[in-house]
Structures are given as C-alpha cells and as structure tokens.
Design a protein around this motif. Structure first.
Motif, short mmCIF file in Angstrom:
data_model
loop_
_atom_site.label_atom_id
_atom_site.label_comp_id
_atom_site.label_asym_id
_atom_site.label_seq_id
_atom_site.Cartn_x
_atom_site.Cartn_y
_atom_site.Cartn_z
N UNK B 19 42.62 47.23 21.79
CA UNK B 19 43.50 46.94 22.92
C UNK B 19 42.75 46.09 23.94
N UNK B 20 43.42 45.05 24.45
CA UNK B 20 42.87 44.23 25.54
C UNK B 20 43.98 44.00 26.55
N UNK B 21 43.79 44.50 27.76
CA UNK B 21 44.71 44.25 28.86
C UNK B 21 43.94 43.46 29.92
N UNK B 22 44.47 42.30 30.29
CA UNK B 22 43.72 41.37 31.12
C UNK B 22 44.07 41.47 32.59
N UNK B 23 43.06 41.35 33.42
CA UNK B 23 43.24 41.43 34.87
C UNK B 23 42.28 40.44 35.53
N UNK B 24 42.81 39.59 36.38
CA UNK B 24 42.00 38.72 37.23
C UNK B 24 42.28 39.04 38.69
N UNK B 25 41.27 38.92 39.52
CA UNK B 25 41.42 39.28 40.91
C UNK B 25 40.90 38.17 41.81
N UNK B 26 41.30 38.24 43.05
CA UNK B 26 40.77 37.35 44.07
C UNK B 26 40.46 38.19 45.29
N UNK B 27 39.22 38.04 45.80
CA UNK B 27 38.82 38.82 46.96
C UNK B 27 37.77 38.06 47.74
N UNK B 28 37.85 38.14 49.03
CA UNK B 28 36.87 37.46 49.88
C UNK B 28 35.62 38.28 50.08
N UNK B 29 35.65 39.53 49.64
CA UNK B 29 34.53 40.43 49.89
C UNK B 29 34.03 40.99 48.57
#
Lengths: 116, 115
Positions: B19-29
C-alpha cells in the motif's frame, strides 16, 4: 480511560433553526477541538480551546456559530440559525499535555447534523 | 502558509500487496505530521506521527511513513494489505504559530482492498 464523549449522535433540523452539540473530553486533557467534516472532505478545524481560553477560532463562522468551554472541561458548540450547508459531522477531539508540541488528538464519535 | 495535499482520492489494491498513500505538505516552519485512519461509522484514530525525531516513523497495524523534507512528502506505506485496512486515511500537518497549534487535514484517501 474513557474516550471523548459527544451528544447527540444524530440531529435533524430545518434551516433557520438552532442546534447545540456537547462534548466531554478525556479527563485531564487541556486542549479541546471542534471540527466540521463535510461528506467527502477532511475535517476542518473550527475552534481550539486551551483550558477555557480560545487559542484559534479563525475558521469559525462567528455570525452563526459559537462555542464555549466555561469551566475548562466540557464544551458546547451552537449553530444559530442553521443553513443547509451546515449539514456535516461535527467532531470533538482532545489532547494533552498542551501546545508545546503538537500531540495526538483523541476523537469522539461525532454528531451527524442534517439540515433540511 | 500551511497546506496538505493527498494526491489520490481513492486507492485500490489487492490483499497481500503493498500500500502507498501519498501526502505532500507545505509549511513555513518545522511541522509535525500525522496520519489518521477513519473506519466507516467509527472515530478517527492516530496511525503514526512525525515530530522531528527519526524520519522513518512506524505506526500501528504495520503502517509506516517517511518524512522527506527535500520532497516535502510524508507518504504512508504498508508492505502487505489486509482486508481490515479498508478505510479513509487522512494526512495532517500541524505547526505552532504564535503559541497556537495550526492544524490542517488533507482531503483524505479512500483505501479499498480487493480479495
């Protein structure tokens, strides 16, 4: 330990009516959250309390939604008047020890609101 | 500004396959990242969390996720899917901003398991 309690589990109202939801967090948890989860979407944070103080209510529609946690324990979320687009599951969560490091949130079963 | 993107709204795999569930994030910290699972008619449950310690995080039920700062990703994996893994999975990013936690959930990935 007992989990996060919410009531009622289900509520059906007509638009322009008022409704209130209740949440009792895990004993000792200082932080309490209310989320709105619309069908097919992820939960959206409405308001976050630290003890009885509000630390984030930036996404709470304040013209119709209100929440309180007067004694720093249980909390109520109110909608007055309700709109059709308020139909959603309202989730309550709590966490400990505090805000210093984001910690695991424990979620209640939710209240499913249907506005007709 | 914070954001989190779950790249697949629905993933279907056969039982016993990865199983592969993908997540990308954006954060300034320096964010904390979480994966939660929501089974039908049940509450959200924490699978695992990353809070700036080891980049490979192991969770419950055989799931794990790797924090890759250069790719701003936090993908969830499991070597062998089980029928009981069928559920909705949420990636969550959390920052401390001006003393308050800013928490954002992804839109979710529905995982289906084929017999």
């Amino acid at each position: 330990e007992a989990g996060v309690a919410q009531s009622p589990r289900y509520k059906i109202i007509e638009k322009r009516q008022s409704v209130a939801f209740w949440c009792n967090p895990i004993s000792g948890h200082a932080t309490l959250y209310w989320y709105q989860q619309i069908l097919g979407q992820g939960p959206k944070l409405l308001i976050q309390f630290q003890n009885n103080g509000v630390v984030d209510d930036s996404q709470l529609p304040k013209d119709r939604f209100s929440a309180e946690r007067l004694k720093g324990v249980d909390s109520t979320l109110k909608i007055q008047p309700a709109k059709l687009e308020d139909s959603a599951v309202y989730l309550c969560a709590s966490s400990s020890p505090g805000l210093a490091a984001p910690n695991e949130q424990f979620f209640g079963p939710g209240t499913r609101l249907t506005v007709l | 500004a914070q954001s989190v993107t779950q790249l697949d709204s629905h993933v279907s795999v056969s039982e016993g396959t990865p199983v592969l569930l993908r997540c990308n994030y954006s954060s300034s910290y320096s964010p904390s990242l979480f994966w939660y699972v929501q089974h039908p008619n049940k509450g959200l449950q924490l699978l695992l969390k990353y809070t700036s310690a080891a980049t490979l995080v192991k969770g419950i039920n055989g799931f794990e996720a790797e924090f890759k700062k250069s790719e701003t990703s936090f993908h969830l994996t499991k070597p062998s899917a089980h029928m009981s893994d069928a559920a909705e999975y949420f990636c969550v990013v959390s920052d401390i901003l001006r003393g308050a936690s800013k928490i954002i959930f992804g839109s979710g990935t529905r995982l289906s398991i084929r017999p």
